[in-house]
Design a protein around this motif. Structure first.
Motif, PDB file in Angstrom:
ATOM      1  N   THR A 216       0.801  -1.054  -0.004  1.00 26.94           N
ATOM      2  CA  THR A 216      -0.094   0.046   0.028  1.00 26.94           C
ATOM      3  C   THR A 216       0.914   1.284   0.043  1.00 26.94           C
ATOM      4  O   THR A 216       2.087   1.290   0.191  1.00 26.94           O
ATOM      5  CB  THR A 216      -0.934  -0.081   1.195  1.00 26.94           C
ATOM      6  OG1 THR A 216       0.028   0.298   2.337  1.00 26.94           O
ATOM      7  CG2 THR A 216      -1.587  -1.465   1.395  1.00 26.94           C
ATOM      8  N   ARG A 221      -3.617   2.859   0.712  1.00 30.84           N
ATOM      9  CA  ARG A 221      -4.389   2.474  -0.573  1.00 30.84           C
ATOM     10  C   ARG A 221      -3.496   1.372  -1.244  1.00 30.84           C
ATOM     11  O   ARG A 221      -2.440   1.374  -1.268  1.00 30.84           O
ATOM     12  CB  ARG A 221      -4.639   3.877  -1.557  1.00 30.84           C
ATOM     13  CG  ARG A 221      -5.660   4.571  -0.799  1.00 30.84           C
ATOM     14  CD  ARG A 221      -5.940   5.764  -1.758  1.00 30.84           C
ATOM     15  NE  ARG A 221      -6.692   6.811  -1.347  1.00 30.84           N
ATOM     16  CZ  ARG A 221      -8.027   6.811  -1.366  1.00 30.84           C
ATOM     17  NH1 ARG A 221      -8.695   5.869  -1.839  1.00 30.84           N
ATOM     18  NH2 ARG A 221      -8.726   7.744  -0.577  1.00 30.84           N
ATOM     19  N   LEU A 222      -4.044   0.332  -1.764  1.00 31.13           N
ATOM     20  CA  LEU A 222      -3.388  -0.873  -2.417  1.00 31.13           C
ATOM     21  C   LEU A 222      -2.679  -0.364  -3.425  1.00 31.13           C
ATOM     22  O   LEU A 222      -3.308   0.358  -4.508  1.00 31.13           O
ATOM     23  CB  LEU A 222      -4.504  -1.645  -2.665  1.00 31.13           C
ATOM     24  CG  LEU A 222      -4.894  -2.549  -1.645  1.00 31.13           C
ATOM     25  CD1 LEU A 222      -6.022  -3.453  -2.104  1.00 31.13           C
ATOM     26  CD2 LEU A 222      -3.721  -3.553  -0.874  1.00 31.13           C
ATOM     27  N   THR A 223      -1.446  -0.706  -3.635  1.00 26.15           N
ATOM     28  CA  THR A 223      -0.724  -0.480  -4.791  1.00 26.15           C
ATOM     29  C   THR A 223      -0.425  -1.712  -5.523  1.00 26.15           C
ATOM     30  O   THR A 223       0.121  -1.589  -7.026  1.00 26.15           O
ATOM     31  CB  THR A 223       0.633   0.299  -4.426  1.00 26.15           C
ATOM     32  OG1 THR A 223       1.514  -0.547  -3.563  1.00 26.15           O
ATOM     33  CG2 THR A 223       0.276   1.655  -3.945  1.00 26.15           C
ATOM     34  N   TRP A 245      -6.843  -1.042   1.886  1.00 26.43           N
ATOM     35  CA  TRP A 245      -6.590  -2.596   1.699  1.00 26.43           C
ATOM     36  C   TRP A 245      -7.734  -3.513   2.908  1.00 26.43           C
ATOM     37  O   TRP A 245      -7.992  -4.438   2.300  1.00 26.43           O
ATOM     38  CB  TRP A 245      -5.064  -2.782   2.322  1.00 26.43           C
ATOM     39  CG  TRP A 245      -4.865  -2.665   3.542  1.00 26.43           C
ATOM     40  CD1 TRP A 245      -4.353  -1.364   4.130  1.00 26.43           C
ATOM     41  CD2 TRP A 245      -4.983  -3.121   4.807  1.00 26.43           C
ATOM     42  NE1 TRP A 245      -4.177  -1.374   5.371  1.00 26.43           N
ATOM     43  CE2 TRP A 245      -4.608  -2.541   5.882  1.00 26.43           C
ATOM     44  CE3 TRP A 245      -5.492  -4.782   4.920  1.00 26.43           C
ATOM     45  CZ2 TRP A 245      -4.549  -3.101   7.333  1.00 26.43           C
ATOM     46  CZ3 TRP A 245      -5.567  -5.047   6.042  1.00 26.43           C
ATOM     47  CH2 TRP A 245      -5.062  -4.419   7.727  1.00 26.43           C
TER      48      TRP A 245
END
Length: 554
Positions: A216, A221-223, A245
């Motif tokens: 994240t 926030r998910l990457t 996530w």
């Protein structure tokens, strides 16, 4: 070689632009003046265009690109020599065009090519200056086409030496620079290949591990989401990118709003999550801060789906508990049965001594019936706790199931209320089972399903073959499925339904499903119960088709 071909194409375009601009301006400046050089200018332009067209036709077909490059640059030197000759020779400002050709040769053909072209340019320029000198000094009519020069001999040779030295120096320096640039470019390409290979290897490692992995940004926030994470959660990389996530795992934010752990702190947890399709699963996850040069760059998480493991643990725990209860209760049941037999005999004797009109006779009848019922419960429990040895035979499971459904369908209590649906395998399903005990299993499950649908419903019974999963050593198996449309089983009761004496039915003994579980365990099979409140319950029996059970029993 393709890189050289592309450079030659660029050279053709630049040549046309330079010639057009240079000679076009020169013609414009000569308009209105009496000069004989204008036709020569036009001739150079036309010749340049024609050669460029010829080069364009050959550049994609020819294989010897290095000689082709020398040819083009050599023709450029010839044209530049002619231009210098008709524009003043030693005094011509266009001698700088030689430098352009020399630089081009260095860029295309390295230092060796640059020095070679510089030498040719020096010879051609020196020849023009020598001819101009002899024409001006000795009045040789053969060289009348060359313009005169008013420079002194020393000035002529000064200009000649300066230009020749410049040609050689430009050829050497530009060639050296071109080689260094080429060497640097090759090293950069090698580094780029190494970096690309390392990135691909890193990606292969991430995609090959058997655990889900995600990263994240600092906001949570998910990457990234590796392949195994996609398989476990049912989301694609594009669907999760930019989402928090904990939302993807259907969890609340673990630490405030960001969901980011304090620096240097790792965390392990086991939580219930939901797949994209809503399926419930148990995840074991390890979370750690993602550090980049000593600063927090987000979060990295590694997780696994441990739902099958938890189910196996529950099955083992249940078996151990049932075995313990069975062993402890078997002796107690025997101790109860002995005085119960004596009590039943005494009541029967007392009952014979009473007249049929005696007011106490109904009481004795009631006591006798309850004694018989209690004896039946004890007998059932002893059958559960100490089952008799299996009498294994090759049996068609379709016939066993069909017999059970037929008996239930003929029962007056369920004949008009329950709709029975048969979805049996088209081919006979033969397995090594004890037919009497398997009939008992099917009867208990069918009876439970019918009793659960007090207001009517549908009981669907199915049999099907199940192929072994990839990587498993067990052979083919068969499933027997009982699915009803009753009210379902509450989730808090699901893990208790196989416990002895656990029942939610009035008057039930709580031994029916316990006996089913014990018989399936004796057959090396399994029982799986899935239930949804308000929709019904599905019980799946899985049995091996091979003779493994028979061999182990013998």
């Amino acid at each position: 070689m393709e890189a050289l071909r592309d450079k030659l194409k660029w050279l053709m375009g630049i040549r046309v632009a330079v010639v057009t601009l240079t000679l076009g301006v020169l013609i414009y400046l000569q308009i209105g003046k009496s000069t004989q050089a204008i036709p020569a200018y036009y001739g150079l332009i036309v010749a340049t265009y024609l050669l460029t067209i010829l080069y364009g036709l050959l550049v994609n077909r020819i294989e010897w690109l290095v000689p082709f490059a020398y040819l083009q640059i050599g023709m450029d030197i010839v044209f530049e020599t002619v231009l210098v000759a008709i524009t003043g020779g030693v005094e011509s400002p266009f001698s700088l065009l030689f430098i352009l050709s020399i630089t081009t040769a260095s860029a295309l053909l390295s230092r060796k090519g640059g020095l070679a072209v510089a030498s040719i340019a020096s010879i051609f320029y020196g020849a023009i200056v020598d001819l101009q000198y002899y024409r001006s000094t000795y009045q040789i009519t053969l060289f009348d086409w060359l313009p005169r020069t008013e420079l002194l001999v020393t000035e002529i040779f000064y200009n000649l030496s300066l230009n020749l030295l410049g040609f050689i120096m430009v050829g050497y320096l530009s060639g050296t620079l071109a080689e260094k640039l080429r060497s640097t470019g090759e090293r950069l390409e090698e580094k780029d290949r190494d970096l690309t290979g390392l990135q691909e290897f890193h990606q292969f490692v991430l995609e090959s591990i058997d655990s889900g992995l995600f990263t994240t940004d600092p906001e949570g926030r998910l990457t990234s989401f590796n392949r195994r994470a996609e398989e476990i959660m049912g989301y694609s990389q594009a669907e999760i990118r930019g989402r928090f996530w904990w939302e993807v795992f259907a969890w609340p934010a673990p630490t405030g709003q960001s969901g980011i752990l304090p620096a240097g702190l790792s965390h392990r947890l086991e939580e219930v999550g939901r797949r994209k399709d809503g399926t419930r699963l148990i995840l074991a996850m390890s979370l750690a801060p993602l550090q980049a040069r000593g600063r927090s760059a987000g979060l990295v998480g590694v997780f696994q789906d441990i739902t099958p493991l938890k189910k196996m643990e529950e099955v083992v725990r249940r078996k151990q508990w049932l075995a313990t209860i069975g062993e402890l209760s078997a002796g107690l049941a025997h101790e109860i049965r002995n005085p119960l037999a004596a009590l039943s005999g005494a009541i029967q004797v007392m009952r014979k001594d009473l007249y049929t009109t005696d007011v106490n006779r109904p009481l004795l009848d009631l006591a006798l019936r309850e004694t018989e019922r209690l004896n039946g419960i004890v007998s059932d429990f002893l059958q559960y706790a100490r089952p008799r040895p299996l009498n294994l035979k090759q049996c068609d499971l379709n016939e066993l199931v069909q017999d059970t459904i037929q008996l239930l369908g003929q029962t007056l209590e369920y004949a008009g209320q329950i709709r029975f649906v048969r979805r049996l395998a088209l081919d006979s399903v033969v397995a090594m089972v004890d037919p009497d005990q398997m009939r008992q299993v099917c009867w208990n499950l069918g009876l439970n399903a019918c009793q659960a649908m007090a207001d009517g419903g549908t009981l669907t019974v199915a049999t099907r073959r199940v192929a072994p999963r990839v990587g498993e050593t067990e052979g083919e198996s068969v499933e027997i499925v009982f699915e009803d449309t009753g009210p379902g089983i509450p989730e808090e009761h699901l893990h208790k339904i196989f416990y002895p004496f656990f029942t939610t039915k009035e008057g039930g003994t709580g031994l029916g499903l316990s006996l089913v579980h014990r018989i399936m365990d004796e057959h090396k099979g399994s029982v799986l119960v899935e239930s949804v409140l308000g929709k019904g319950t599905c019980v799946k029996l899985t049995l091996p088709i091979t003779g493994t059970v028979a061999q182990e029993t013998r």
